[in-house]
Design a protein around this motif. Structure first.
Motif, PDB file in Angstrom:
ATOM      1  N   THR A   1       0.835  -1.203   0.000  1.00 53.31           N
ATOM      2  CA  THR A   1       0.000   0.000   0.000  1.00 53.31           C
ATOM      3  C   THR A   1       0.870   1.253   0.000  1.00 53.31           C
ATOM      4  O   THR A   1       0.577   2.220  -0.722  1.00 53.31           O
ATOM      5  N   ALA A   2       1.929   1.249   0.777  1.00 51.34           N
ATOM      6  CA  ALA A   2       2.837   2.404   0.799  1.00 51.34           C
ATOM      7  C   ALA A   2       3.473   2.608  -0.571  1.00 51.34           C
ATOM      8  O   ALA A   2       3.592   3.752  -1.033  1.00 51.34           O
ATOM      9  N   ALA A   3       3.865   1.537  -1.237  1.00 55.63           N
ATOM     10  CA  ALA A   3       4.454   1.658  -2.576  1.00 55.63           C
ATOM     11  C   ALA A   3       3.460   2.292  -3.537  1.00 55.63           C
ATOM     12  O   ALA A   3       3.817   3.186  -4.319  1.00 55.63           O
ATOM     13  N   SER A   4       2.210   1.873  -3.472  1.00 57.79           N
ATOM     14  CA  SER A   4       1.178   2.453  -4.347  1.00 57.79           C
ATOM     15  C   SER A   4       0.956   3.926  -4.042  1.00 57.79           C
ATOM     16  O   SER A   4       0.818   4.738  -4.950  1.00 57.79           O
ATOM     17  N   ARG A   5       0.921   4.266  -2.755  1.00 58.49           N
ATOM     18  CA  ARG A   5       0.694   5.662  -2.366  1.00 58.49           C
ATOM     19  C   ARG A   5       1.857   6.559  -2.795  1.00 58.49           C
ATOM     20  O   ARG A   5       1.639   7.680  -3.260  1.00 58.49           O
ATOM     21  N   ILE A   6       3.070   6.084  -2.604  1.00 57.66           N
ATOM     22  CA  ILE A   6       4.229   6.893  -3.008  1.00 57.66           C
ATOM     23  C   ILE A   6       4.244   7.056  -4.519  1.00 57.66           C
ATOM     24  O   ILE A   6       4.468   8.156  -5.033  1.00 57.66           O
ATOM     25  N   ALA A   7       3.985   5.984  -5.253  1.00 58.20           N
ATOM     26  CA  ALA A   7       3.972   6.061  -6.717  1.00 58.20           C
ATOM     27  C   ALA A   7       2.900   7.027  -7.218  1.00 58.20           C
ATOM     28  O   ALA A   7       3.098   7.723  -8.212  1.00 58.20           O
ATOM     29  N   ALA A   8       1.776   7.093  -6.499  1.00 56.69           N
ATOM     30  CA  ALA A   8       0.680   7.987  -6.892  1.00 56.69           C
ATOM     31  C   ALA A   8       0.868   9.400  -6.354  1.00 56.69           C
ATOM     32  O   ALA A   8       0.052  10.278  -6.623  1.00 56.69           O
ATOM     33  N   GLY A   9       1.927   9.612  -5.569  1.00 56.45           N
ATOM     34  CA  GLY A   9       2.194  10.935  -5.020  1.00 56.45           C
ATOM     35  C   GLY A   9       1.358  11.266  -3.797  1.00 56.45           C
ATOM     36  O   GLY A   9       1.314  12.417  -3.369  1.00 56.45           O
ATOM     37  N   GLU A  10       0.684  10.252  -3.229  1.00 57.82           N
ATOM     38  CA  GLU A  10      -0.125  10.489  -2.033  1.00 57.82           C
ATOM     39  C   GLU A  10       0.779  10.657  -0.813  1.00 57.82           C
ATOM     40  O   GLU A  10       1.867  10.111  -0.754  1.00 57.82           O
ATOM     41  N   VAL A  11       0.278  11.405   0.161  1.00 55.53           N
ATOM     42  CA  VAL A  11       0.995  11.605   1.412  1.00 55.53           C
ATOM     43  C   VAL A  11       0.010  11.332   2.534  1.00 55.53           C
ATOM     44  O   VAL A  11      -1.086  11.877   2.529  1.00 55.53           O
ATOM     45  N   ARG A  12       0.398  10.512   3.497  1.00 55.43           N
ATOM     46  CA  ARG A  12      -0.460  10.247   4.651  1.00 55.43           C
ATOM     47  C   ARG A  12      -0.101  11.165   5.802  1.00 55.43           C
ATOM     48  O   ARG A  12      -0.720  11.157   6.838  1.00 55.43           O
ATOM     49  N   SER A  13       0.943  11.970   5.616  1.00 55.22           N
ATOM     50  CA  SER A  13       1.415  12.811   6.728  1.00 55.22           C
ATOM     51  C   SER A  13       1.297  14.280   6.372  1.00 55.22           C
ATOM     52  O   SER A  13       1.246  14.658   5.218  1.00 55.22           O
ATOM     53  N   GLY A  14       1.312  15.105   7.417  1.00 54.83           N
ATOM     54  CA  GLY A  14       1.322  16.533   7.218  1.00 54.83           C
ATOM     55  C   GLY A  14       2.649  17.158   7.544  1.00 54.83           C
ATOM     56  O   GLY A  14       2.910  18.300   7.234  1.00 54.83           O
ATOM     57  N   VAL A  15       3.520  16.422   8.213  1.00 57.22           N
ATOM     58  CA  VAL A  15       4.843  16.935   8.587  1.00 57.22           C
ATOM     59  C   VAL A  15       5.766  16.727   7.398  1.00 57.22           C
ATOM     60  O   VAL A  15       5.827  15.651   6.834  1.00 57.22           O
ATOM     61  N   SER A  16       6.496  17.752   7.033  1.00 58.35           N
ATOM     62  CA  SER A  16       7.397  17.613   5.899  1.00 58.35           C
ATOM     63  C   SER A  16       8.545  16.676   6.238  1.00 58.35           C
ATOM     64  O   SER A  16       8.989  16.613   7.364  1.00 58.35           O
ATOM     65  N   THR A  17       8.976  15.925   5.229  1.00 59.03           N
ATOM     66  CA  THR A  17      10.097  15.010   5.426  1.00 59.03           C
ATOM     67  C   THR A  17      11.375  15.676   4.963  1.00 59.03           C
ATOM     68  O   THR A  17      11.376  16.554   4.112  1.00 59.03           O
TER      69      THR A  17
END
Length: 167
Positions: free
Chosen positions: A150-166
């Motif tokens: 799921t994380a791989a799919s979210r990163i590939a789609a540009g989704e972010v689950r967080s509000g704190v900048s990395t």
């Protein structure tokens, strides 16, 4: 996006020494390591934040705080991921740390050019940990491959689950 299979290793002595050394625990009573082959690129911190978010969701709160009694931060910050303290990080890894009155835990996320990995390490500080974690570890081992995919799919789609900048 290419996502391959997930390989897993369970057992303190079976997890590679190079991965075990990333744990901060003085003794490791439980260890597992899951590796997902993928061409999705991100830093280890971004992987961790996409996997777990800045604050724990309801299920994570129930498991981590409710069942394991982990003392998690209640507010999002650059020094926490889903309430876990950021212990240390290197170029391709980040270690998250939490503890309760009966166990201490580390989550180690590693990210390289062709894979992402999640290692879980526990130290049993009281007898209760030996009763509580084994049945929960069965659920944990069933959930981790899906968390990685799921994380791989979210990163590939540009989704972010967080509000704190990395970083």
């Amino acid at each position: 996006m290419t996502v391959g299979g997930t390989a897993s290793t369970v057992g303190t002595e079976r997890v590679p020494a190079s991965v075990r050394t990333l744990s901060s625990l003085s003794r490791i009573d439980y260890a597992d390591h899951f590796v997902l082959t993928t061409d999705v690129a991100a830093t280890a911190e971004r992987w961790a934040r996409v996997m777990f978010g800045d604050t724990p969701d309801a299920i994570e709160l129930f498991l981590w705080r409710g069942l394991l009694g982990l003392r998690l931060s209640r507010t999002a910050s650059a020094n926490t991921v889903a309430g876990w303290q950021t212990g240390e990080q290197g170029v391709e890894w980040i270690r998250l740390e939490a503890a309760s009155w009966f166990l201490a835990a580390n989550l180690v996320v590693q990210a390289s050019g062709d894979s992402v990995a999640l290692g879980t390490f526990l130290r049993y500080d009281r007898w209760l940990a030996r009763l509580v974690w084994p049945p929960l570890s069965v659920l944990h081992r069933r959930l981790v491959p899906g968390v990685l995919r799921t994380a791989a799919s979210r990163i590939a789609a540009g989704e972010v689950r967080s509000g704190v900048s990395t970083r």
